[in-house]
Scaffold this active site. Structure first.
Site, mmCIF file in Angstrom:
data_model
loop_
_atom_site.group_PDB
_atom_site.id
_atom_site.type_symbol
_atom_site.label_atom_id
_atom_site.label_comp_id
_atom_site.label_asym_id
_atom_site.label_seq_id
_atom_site.Cartn_x
_atom_site.Cartn_y
_atom_site.Cartn_z
ATOM 1 N N LYS A 77 -44.378 28.673 -11.245
ATOM 2 C CA LYS A 77 -45.718 29.162 -10.936
ATOM 3 C C LYS A 77 -46.138 28.529 -9.627
ATOM 4 C CE LYS A 77 -46.308 28.023 -15.504
ATOM 5 N NZ LYS A 77 -46.731 26.850 -16.162
ATOM 6 N N GLY A 135 -42.374 15.700 -14.995
ATOM 7 C CA GLY A 135 -43.151 14.653 -15.660
ATOM 8 C C GLY A 135 -42.922 14.662 -17.153
ATOM 9 N N ASP A 136 -44.001 14.653 -17.907
ATOM 10 C CA ASP A 136 -43.932 14.693 -19.359
ATOM 11 C C ASP A 136 -44.365 16.078 -19.835
ATOM 12 O OD1 ASP A 136 -43.943 12.961 -22.027
ATOM 13 O OD2 ASP A 136 -45.635 14.370 -22.089
ATOM 14 N N PRO A 173 12.243 0.859 7.399
ATOM 15 C CA PRO A 173 13.520 0.214 7.699
ATOM 16 C C PRO A 173 14.164 -0.365 6.438
ATOM 17 C CG PRO A 173 11.738 -0.686 9.075
ATOM 18 C CD PRO A 173 11.124 0.303 8.158
ATOM 19 N N THR A 199 -44.464 10.503 -16.699
ATOM 20 C CA THR A 199 -45.451 11.404 -16.129
ATOM 21 C C THR A 199 -45.772 11.012 -14.682
ATOM 22 O OG1 THR A 199 -47.551 12.487 -16.540
ATOM 23 C CG2 THR A 199 -47.469 10.110 -16.930
ATOM 24 N N ALA A 200 -46.241 12.004 -13.898
ATOM 25 C CA ALA A 200 -46.413 11.799 -12.454
ATOM 26 C C ALA A 200 -47.314 10.604 -12.136
ATOM 27 C CB ALA A 200 -46.970 13.065 -11.809
ATOM 28 N N VAL A 219 0.847 -1.205 0.000
ATOM 29 C CA VAL A 219 0.000 0.000 0.000
ATOM 30 C C VAL A 219 0.876 1.246 0.000
ATOM 31 C CG1 VAL A 219 -1.777 1.283 1.225
ATOM 32 C CG2 VAL A 219 -1.870 -1.215 1.171
ATOM 33 N N ASP A 261 -39.210 25.248 -13.335
ATOM 34 C CA ASP A 261 -40.226 25.769 -12.420
ATOM 35 C C ASP A 261 -40.267 25.025 -11.099
ATOM 36 O OD1 ASP A 261 -41.657 23.613 -13.577
ATOM 37 O OD2 ASP A 261 -42.345 25.013 -15.130
ATOM 38 N N MET A 318 -53.284 17.509 -9.988
ATOM 39 C CA MET A 318 -53.682 18.794 -9.400
ATOM 40 C C MET A 318 -55.007 18.699 -8.652
ATOM 41 S SD MET A 318 -52.553 21.214 -12.601
ATOM 42 C CE MET A 318 -52.756 19.993 -13.887
HETATM 43 N N1 SAH Z 1 -46.381 17.450 -16.857
HETATM 44 C C1 SAH Z 1 -46.512 16.910 -15.524
HETATM 45 C C2 SAH Z 1 -47.739 17.414 -14.818
HETATM 46 C C3 SAH Z 1 -47.721 18.877 -14.540
HETATM 47 S S1 SAH Z 1 -49.119 19.432 -13.682
HETATM 48 C C4 SAH Z 1 -46.470 15.391 -15.585
HETATM 49 O O1 SAH Z 1 -46.509 14.818 -16.686
HETATM 50 O O2 SAH Z 1 -46.371 14.769 -14.542
HETATM 51 C C5 SAH Z 1 -48.551 19.381 -12.022
HETATM 52 C C6 SAH Z 1 -49.194 18.262 -11.290
HETATM 53 O O3 SAH Z 1 -48.518 17.051 -11.548
HETATM 54 C C7 SAH Z 1 -49.160 18.393 -9.788
HETATM 55 O O4 SAH Z 1 -50.172 19.237 -9.308
HETATM 56 C C8 SAH Z 1 -49.387 16.979 -9.363
HETATM 57 O O5 SAH Z 1 -50.731 16.598 -9.512
HETATM 58 C C9 SAH Z 1 -48.611 16.226 -10.406
HETATM 59 N N2 SAH Z 1 -47.244 15.867 -9.957
HETATM 60 C C10 SAH Z 1 -46.083 16.309 -10.452
HETATM 61 N N3 SAH Z 1 -45.041 15.732 -9.812
HETATM 62 C C11 SAH Z 1 -45.565 14.902 -8.893
HETATM 63 C C12 SAH Z 1 -45.030 14.024 -7.917
HETATM 64 N N4 SAH Z 1 -43.704 13.847 -7.764
HETATM 65 N N5 SAH Z 1 -45.884 13.328 -7.140
HETATM 66 C C13 SAH Z 1 -47.208 13.458 -7.274
HETATM 67 N N6 SAH Z 1 -47.763 14.284 -8.168
HETATM 68 C C14 SAH Z 1 -46.973 14.993 -8.986
#
Ligand code: SAH
Length: 465
Positions: free
Chosen positions: A273, A305-306, A43, A334-335, A23, A251, A386
């Site tokens: 927002k 998400g998407d 040594p 997506t979420a 080492v 955002d 939402m």
């Molecule tokens: N484009 C995003 C949705 C945007 S609208 C998608 O495809 O997921 C924002 C909403 O997405 C939030 O109010 C909530 O309902 C949902 N959301 C986003 N991230 C989330 C998470 N990690 N867990 C649960 N809900 C989520």
């Protein structure tokens, strides 16, 4: 992060190595390679040191190091099993003002030695903060196989041309793009294939080409879905575009861990927002995207998400299309899909649901404009985005339109993140249960008999829960 990762310039700096084993020899070897003036205190020197003996910056002393030996030292490596010697060496080194590393003893060390992949001038150092040297070595082995030896040659070639390019192409943005083009094209291919001479000639020609064409580069917008939060759910393509961006517009729902994946030098613009208060109106965001792209920037519009699902991505790029700004769209998890997986609630299932509907539960003063007759159909799952603030009217409308008050319903808060929480109830009890759990959002509501499957399929157990 437990330690600060840095690369030290050790050229001509005194370095003390205490110990005679393999080492100690490895430590001495690395320090010699980095140009340090290395003295080994032991040594006798074993065969492990044979390769080092003739190096001009290597020396050996048979006694233990004393305080004077440390006076000018900047680093000290201790690699011995002799506890007494470890303590004496540490004490002397500390008084001499040197930073100490004791092999395999992170608690006794000021710094730790990472696992190293050496493709000089490209060097990769891996550390697990002392948590698991084995894991560190495993990762190092993977990196060794991933990064061809020829990368060193490529890096060296690039370094030789840096000054010349800077003189020929004054714009930093343009220079960065130049190197990206080089790395993605035939020059890098030639270098990696070991044909450094061809790469060299080609590179010279390419610089002349870029120098004479001073037209400012066209910008572009990447509309990218980053998924619901877990950085592991970012796609390879999204990751690549995140690495290319000059500026990123993000955002509120963009997870900090995802922002960490964006190119470090990229300018960050928050256009978030809050539910009620649109900080930057949609038109302003679209206009900003157009302006930045027209300045020649590569603009990353990062969406949770998407981007095309409740993300207003479509509206943003409509404006781009109208202005003739080139763009690409990259999908994301997506979420609702993230929530479904991480809560163990399949959205469809042969015994429960053949269809799934994604809706938004957003509405003003409890008036939610949805096709309720369609939503209460049997053998169907409804995923509501939402919906947190309108849970009361939402669940009430389901029942008013014929759904059973006992229909299972779940709410997934912060899906796919370490702080994920899931509340399982029925249409009748969901709003109250969510209030009792004091959920903050973002949340996805899942309505349908598939919710019952969670009892068996719940698998996600983030640390600390
Ligand atoms: N484009 C995003 C949705 C945007 S609208 C998608 O495809 O997921 C924002 C909403 O997405 C939030 O109010 C909530 O309902 C949902 N959301 C986003 N991230 C989330 C998470 N990690 N867990 C649960 N809900 C989520």
């Amino acid at each position: 992060m437990r330690d600060l990762p840095i690369f030290l310039n050790m050229r001509d700096r005194p370095t003390v190595v205490v110990g005679a084993g393999v080492v100690a020899a490895r430590r001495a070897e690395f320090a010699v390679r980095a140009g340090a003036r290395v003295t080994v205190f032991a040594p006798a020197l074993g065969d492990e040191f044979l390769a080092l003996k003739d190096a001009p910056n290597f020396g050996w002393t048979p006694h233990e190091p004393s305080l004077e030996d440390f006076a000018p030292a900047s680093l000290c490596f201790v690699a011995t099993e002799d506890e007494g010697l470890i303590e004496r060496a540490r004490a002397a080194a500390k008084r001499g003002g040197a930073l100490v590393n004791v092999a395999d003893r992170p608690k006794l060390s000021d710094f730790i030695m990472p696992s190293i992949v050496d493709r000089s001038p490209l060097v990769i150092a891996v550390s697990t903060g002392g948590a698991s040297p084995i894991l560190g070595r495993m990762l190092k082995a993977r990196l060794e196989s991933l990064i061809p030896a020829a990368y060193g040659g490529l890096a060296e070639l690039m370094s030789r041309f840096r000054g010349r390019l800077a003189a020929a192409v004054p714009s930093q943005t343009l220079r960065r793009r130049f190197w990206e083009t080089v790395l993605e094209g035939p020059i890098a291919e030639a270098a990696l294939a070991g044909n450094l001479e061809a790469a060299n000639t080609h590179l010279e020609r390419e610089i002349d080409l870029w120098a004479s064409n001073r037209a400012s580069p066209a910008g572009e917008v990447y509309l990218v879905g980053a998924g619901p939060g877990d950085p592991d759910l970012v796609t390879f393509r999204a990751f690549r575009l995140m690495q290319k961006a000059d500026v990123v517009l993000y955002d509120r729902l963009t997870d900090a861990r995802i922002m960490n994946l964006v190119r470090r030098e990229a300018e960050r613009v928050y256009v978030g927002k809050r539910p009620d208060n649109h900080e930057l109106p949609q038109e302003a965001i679209s206009a900003l995207l157009v302006r930045l792209a027209k300045e020649g920037k590569r603009v990353l519009r990062l969406k949770g998400g998407d981007p095309f699902l409740f993300g207003r991505g479509g509206e943003e790029i409509e404006t781009l299309a109208e202005h003739g700004v080139p763009f690409q769209v990259c999908p994301g998890v997506t979420a609702a899909i993230g929530a479904s997986s991480y809560a163990g609630i399949p959205l469809t299932h042969r015994d429960h649901a053949q269809a799934c509907v994604f809706v938004t539960g957003h509405g003003k003063e409890g008036r939610i404009d949805l096709d309720w007759a369609a939503l209460v159909q049997p053998r169907q799952t409804v995923a509501i985005y939402m919906g947190l603030r309108n849970l009361e009217p939402l669940t009430r409308e389901f029942v008013a339109h014929g759904a059973s008050p006992d229909l299972p319903a779940a709410i997934v808060d912060n899906a796919t993140r370490p702080e994920q929480r899931v509340v399982v109830a029925t249409l009748a009890t969901l709003a109250e249960a969510a209030r009792a759990a004091n959920l903050r959002g973002p949340t996805i509501v899942i309505v349908g008999t598939v919710v019952a499957l969670r009892e068996k399929l719940d698998w996600y157990a983030p640390a600390g829960r």
